[in-house]
Design a protein around this motif. Structure first.
Motif, short mmCIF file in Angstrom:
data_model
loop_
_atom_site.label_atom_id
_atom_site.label_comp_id
_atom_site.label_asym_id
_atom_site.label_seq_id
_atom_site.Cartn_x
_atom_site.Cartn_y
_atom_site.Cartn_z
N TYR A 114 -9.44 1.96 16.49
CA TYR A 114 -10.56 1.07 16.97
C TYR A 114 -11.69 1.33 16.38
CZ TYR A 114 -12.28 -2.42 20.43
OH TYR A 114 -12.94 -3.42 20.94
N MET A 115 -12.02 2.51 16.32
CA MET A 115 -13.28 2.87 15.86
C MET A 115 -13.35 2.49 14.23
SD MET A 115 -15.41 4.43 18.14
CE MET A 115 -14.55 2.91 19.15
N GLY A 116 -12.30 2.83 13.60
CA GLY A 116 -12.53 2.36 12.18
C GLY A 116 -12.34 0.90 12.07
N TRP A 117 -11.54 0.06 12.74
CA TRP A 117 -11.57 -1.21 12.68
C TRP A 117 -12.94 -1.89 12.86
CZ3 TRP A 117 -12.55 -4.52 16.99
CH2 TRP A 117 -12.50 -5.84 16.71
N LEU A 118 -13.68 -1.32 14.02
CA LEU A 118 -15.08 -1.94 14.53
C LEU A 118 -15.97 -1.71 13.42
CD1 LEU A 118 -16.24 -3.08 17.16
CD2 LEU A 118 -16.94 -0.99 17.74
N MET A 119 -15.85 -0.57 12.54
CA MET A 119 -16.86 -0.24 11.46
C MET A 119 -16.56 -1.01 10.32
SD MET A 119 -17.87 3.97 11.96
CE MET A 119 -16.17 4.44 11.77
N HIS A 120 -15.36 -1.05 9.80
CA HIS A 120 -15.29 -1.72 8.51
C HIS A 120 -13.98 -2.65 8.56
CE1 HIS A 120 -17.08 2.01 7.48
NE2 HIS A 120 -17.58 1.26 6.48
N GLY A 121 -13.54 -3.24 9.66
CA GLY A 121 -12.42 -4.24 9.72
C GLY A 121 -11.09 -3.73 9.66
N THR A 122 -10.22 -4.71 9.03
CA THR A 122 -8.65 -4.16 9.08
C THR A 122 -8.62 -3.09 8.34
OG1 THR A 122 -7.97 -6.54 9.47
CG2 THR A 122 -6.34 -5.05 8.58
N ARG A 123 -9.05 -3.11 7.14
CA ARG A 123 -8.81 -1.84 6.17
C ARG A 123 -9.53 -0.65 6.78
NH1 ARG A 123 -13.16 -1.21 1.08
NH2 ARG A 123 -14.87 -1.48 2.35
N GLY A 124 -10.49 -0.60 7.68
CA GLY A 124 -11.18 0.49 8.35
C GLY A 124 -10.02 1.04 9.52
N GLY A 125 -9.68 0.17 10.23
CA GLY A 125 -8.74 0.40 11.15
C GLY A 125 -7.33 1.20 10.63
N ILE A 126 -7.06 0.48 9.45
CA ILE A 126 -5.64 1.19 9.00
C ILE A 126 -5.90 2.35 8.54
CG2 ILE A 126 -3.93 0.81 7.23
CD1 ILE A 126 -4.21 -2.29 7.55
N ALA A 127 -7.05 2.64 7.88
CA ALA A 127 -7.11 4.01 7.23
C ALA A 127 -7.74 4.97 8.28
CB ALA A 127 -8.55 3.76 6.28
N ALA A 128 -8.36 4.72 9.17
CA ALA A 128 -8.69 5.59 10.40
C ALA A 128 -7.33 6.26 11.10
CB ALA A 128 -9.61 5.20 11.36
N GLY A 129 -6.49 5.07 11.51
CA GLY A 129 -5.30 5.28 12.22
C GLY A 129 -4.18 6.15 11.46
N ALA A 130 -4.40 5.79 10.15
CA ALA A 130 -2.86 6.58 8.98
C ALA A 130 -3.67 7.88 8.82
CB ALA A 130 -3.03 5.65 7.95
N LEU A 131 -5.08 8.22 8.57
CA LEU A 131 -5.54 9.43 8.08
C LEU A 131 -5.44 10.37 9.47
CD1 LEU A 131 -8.34 8.56 5.67
CD2 LEU A 131 -6.14 9.47 5.20
N PHE A 132 -5.55 9.73 10.70
CA PHE A 132 -5.33 10.59 11.91
C PHE A 132 -3.83 11.09 11.99
CE2 PHE A 132 -5.18 11.46 16.51
CZ PHE A 132 -6.29 11.63 16.70
N VAL A 133 -2.90 10.65 11.31
CA VAL A 133 -1.51 10.98 11.48
C VAL A 133 -1.13 11.68 10.50
CG1 VAL A 133 0.79 10.00 11.86
CG2 VAL A 133 -1.23 8.98 13.24
N LEU A 134 -1.41 11.36 9.11
CA LEU A 134 -0.73 11.77 7.82
C LEU A 134 -0.79 13.14 7.87
CD1 LEU A 134 0.39 11.11 5.44
CD2 LEU A 134 -1.92 10.91 4.31
N PRO A 135 -2.07 14.09 8.05
CA PRO A 135 -1.87 15.60 7.92
C PRO A 135 -0.95 16.07 8.82
CG PRO A 135 -4.20 14.91 8.11
CD PRO A 135 -3.37 13.48 8.48
#
Length: 457
Positions: free
Chosen positions: A84-105
């Motif tokens: 949600y925070m990533g989406w709020l800041m940078h739209g759809t690409r921000g939400g996908i990036a924030a959520g994915a990077l939170f899980v990937l490591p």
């Protein structure tokens, strides 16, 4: 790992912080995914400290508004909040990036640990490490039940509902039936207007959110900042986002079923973990009984003892605790030697499980975010949520009992109990509940005691 530099002005500055660049946001989300130890409680607190207090990217009210929405959703609330925070800041690409990077490591790390477990898990030193971690896991589950009970069970009917949920688990009732029954009961009781206090507005699963404080300086996305264009609600946009999300799920599951067949292990994993993702009200500890029941009893992907070992490994890694499902998938694919190679089958199964577990979370945020931002109020779901949370507590107590039996009676009921494991469980529970010891320190202590126990005994 070096922490990315904050770009905020000092708290005494009257000017707004500069706009956060896309590259800088990516650095932060990657750093957060690597450093988010401590489960949902620690992750929510860490995001609050970084986004609201230190960097001033977000105002307090905006942060709590997003958090309240994520609390109403099934799934991992910390990962959804990052999305949600990533989406709020940078739209759809921000939400996908924030959520994915939170899980990937955590996904990469758990795949490596799962492989190491299959290779050396039965080695004496591996058993010593796991012997120390298992009591810590049992204590963490007990702490979750204790914490939720203190914040949620504020009426007699809620206590009764928690006990009934526990009995339902013991009788083998499906978890979905228990959750739906609890929600219906909560709705009926709320309609009767019983004088039952509502749960705290702060996140009661697994701990509470930061207490709102007055913003010390303007934030980049402040309370009165004009909403970015991508946050404006649009019915066609909602339908389009929902269609894309559901389409991705149907396409991926359909391709797996088409290529491997509807009875294949990967097809079963995709269908089951989609169901689990939609029923995980109450956080990761709420879905674990469902996963344990299906993965151990229904499908036989792993044993109850292996499930507990996986949770022990999951507690020691960053990222959402629900990532233990990657361990379940890896062992399921490894044991059945999918694609003719155990390790390859385990890696593919772990990725498939992770995809279907987290895809609904992205859909919930990217579809519902604009609606939440435009309405600026939450629907009244107090009664059903009260009922669900009460049932979750009963389910968590059942899970603690399952793990305690595996820890204290590793040889079964006909063998003598492991007194050392019982003593370490009591110690770990006391340290967590009474002394508020951090999860990271507790895991380190129990691991060291496990190694000492191996040397001495």
């Amino acid at each position: 790992m070096t922490e990315p530099q904050a770009v905020t002005q000092t708290h005494n500055s009257p000017t707004l912080p500069p706009k956060v660049s896309w590259r800088e946001a990516l650095k932060f989300w990657w750093w957060l995914g690597c450093m988010s130890f401590g489960g949902p409680a620690g992750q929510i607190a860490l995001m609050h400290e970084e986004l609201v207090v230190r960097r001033r990217w977000m105002s307090e009210k905006r942060y709590l508004h997003a958090l309240n929405y994520c609390m109403l959703l099934p799934g991992p609330e910390a990962q959804q909040l990052a999305t949600y925070m990533g989406w709020l800041m940078h739209g759809t690409r921000g939400g996908i990036a924030a959520g994915a990077l939170f899980v990937l490591p955590s996904l990469v790390l758990l795949i490596v640990l799962s492989w190491a477990y299959t290779a050396w898990g039965q080695h004496p030193w591996g058993q010593a490490l796991l012997w120390g971690l298992k009591p810590a896991v049992t204590a963490l589950v007990l702490q979750a039940a204790h914490r939720l009970a203190l914040r949620t069970l504020k009426g007699h009917w809620l206590w009764v509902l928690a006990v009934l949920a526990l009995l339902g688990m013991l009788w083998g009732l499906p978890v979905a039936m228990i959750i739906l029954g609890a929600a219906a009961t909560g709705y009926v009781m709320s309609r009767r207007a019983l004088p039952t206090p509502a749960p705290d507005a702060s996140p009661a699963r697994p701990t509470s959110a930061p207490v709102p404080t007055r913003d010390p300086a303007p934030a980049w996305l402040d309370d009165h900042t004009p909403p970015p264009p991508h946050t404006h609600y649009s019915h066609p946009r909602l339908v389009r986002a929902l269609a894309i999300g559901v389409g991705l799920w149907a396409l991926s599951l359909g391709l797996i079923a088409l290529v491997f067949g509807p009875a294949h292990t990967l097809t079963h994993m995709g269908g089951f973990f989609t169901q689990a993702a939609l029923l995980t009200f109450g956080g990761a500890y709420a879905v674990l009984p469902l996963v344990t029941q299906a993965a151990v009893v229904q499908y036989g992907w792993l044993t109850a003892a292996q499930m507990m070992d996986g949770l022990a490994l999951g507690e020691s890694t960053p990222g959402p605790l629900i990532m233990v499902v990657a361990f379940v998938g890896f062992l399921g694919g490894h044991s059945q030697a999918l694609f003719g190679h155990p390790v390859l089958g385990g890696v593919v199964a772990a990725c498939v499980v992770t995809w279907f577990t987290f895809l609904p979370s992205f859909v919930f945020i990217l579809v519902g975010g604009p609606l939440v931002e435009s309405t600026r109020h939450m629907p009244s779901l107090t009664g059903p949520l009260q009922g669900i949370m009460a049932a979750v507590i009963g389910m968590i107590v059942y899970l603690a009992g399952v793990f305690a039996r595996q820890t204290w009676l590793p040889g079964g009921w006909h063998m003598l109990p492991d007194l050392g494991a019982i003593a370490l469980t009591v110690l770990a529970t006391w340290l967590l509940i009474r002394k508020q010891l951090s999860v990271f320190k507790l895991l380190g202590l129990c691991t060291a005691l496990g190694l000492v126990w191996q040397l001495v005994v």
